[in-house]
Write an enzyme that holds these catalytic residues in place. Sequence first.
Site, short mmCIF file in Angstrom:
data_model
loop_
_atom_site.label_atom_id
_atom_site.label_comp_id
_atom_site.label_asym_id
_atom_site.label_seq_id
_atom_site.Cartn_x
_atom_site.Cartn_y
_atom_site.Cartn_z
N LYS A 71 0.84 -1.21 0.00
CA LYS A 71 0.00 0.00 0.00
C LYS A 71 0.87 1.25 0.00
O LYS A 71 0.38 2.33 -0.31
CB LYS A 71 -0.95 0.01 1.20
N TYR B 293 1.47 3.72 7.22
CA TYR B 293 2.83 3.24 6.98
C TYR B 293 3.83 4.39 7.10
O TYR B 293 4.93 4.22 7.64
CB TYR B 293 2.95 2.64 5.58
#
EC number: 1.3.1.122
Length: 389
Positions: free
Chosen positions: A142, A174
């Site tokens: 992602k 992230y």
Amino acid sequence: MSWWWARSLGAQKEFKENGALTSYQSVGLIIGVTGIVGNSLAEILPLPDTPGGPWKVYGVARRPRPAWNTDHPIEYIQCDVASTEDTLAKLSPLTNITHIFYVAWTGSEDCEVNETMFHNVLKAVIPNAPNLRHICIQTGIKHYTGPLDPDGGIQPHDSPFTEDLPRLNAPNFYHNLEDILIEEAAKKKGLTWSVHRPALVFGFSPYSMMNIIGALSVYAVICKHENKPLIYHGAPDNSRDSWNVYADAADADLIAEHQIWAAVDSNAKNEVFNCSNGDVFKWKQMWKILAEQFEVELVGYEDGQKRMSLQERMKGKGPVWDEIVRKHKLLPTKLEDVAQWWFADIVSQSQNLVNGVNKSKENGFLGFRDSKKSFVYWIKKMRAAKIIP
């Protein structure tokens, strides 16, 4: 033959209890030990030949220890790392930790909650573990594609993905984890870090929110139970493409080995690495294997055939799964725990998501997996654990 190469060829050693060790070379803390990669880390780290060992291993998860995880020789700690109080109380006393393997997330894309969880762990461990040497965190592709929502309007990077691609202009926890990791590691002399971005994970955990093999296996089991064909669900607008497109995956054991390599090899310090099996496959090949494993008729992609998502097709199948569990004397599980239909539907809409892994090779990691064999291996693991018949 290196340890990583031997494991890639299936030559790994089994754990044998030889009495309690009085000293350890390394002490690992796995955050998210009941997840798909955490479960693999819990199995591999304590092995007698694992690099950096012998390892003492703590495993942390929010829920009580499940039966399918109890054969791993680790010290299990039930702790909700979203709670600052609980995390400090449970993890601060662990003063002997040398390595953190952070493979947890909340099950949502919420940046603030995921950031808090990671901060809590670091605040509990770093000040109290003087011998802490390395922190691994796991993120994923992602980073290159943006949020899971395929209609989110974010243009993904072209694949194969390489680690030097810039961040996309979209909220992504992230990014938060990476920033926290680098900032906190810089405050402690000698503390190194690594970030691991695996492809689609092939592995085993009934608690994983992204267990593609679990979802597809349960779908096949239900089809067999109801004497129905295994119909490829695809996606309404790109079924042909998703059926034929090349894809890649990362075996959960390989990801664990990748993180262990980064934890003990000086060539991997303070770096970001993609991780995948090193080959590609087409989903039409995997569905053929799936049908063979469960002895059901396969109905693959056909022009003009109406598509139905797995979420729609499996709606209301909870009682059917309960019946299957009783009939085959499986471990008690609920359908929503072992099969994530939404995730299987997203995977079927994915195209051209291939990770480049040259950076890992250039820095010395030569581990790999045959994706088709990996697919079968994890189905057999689920059977052995009495999750599926």
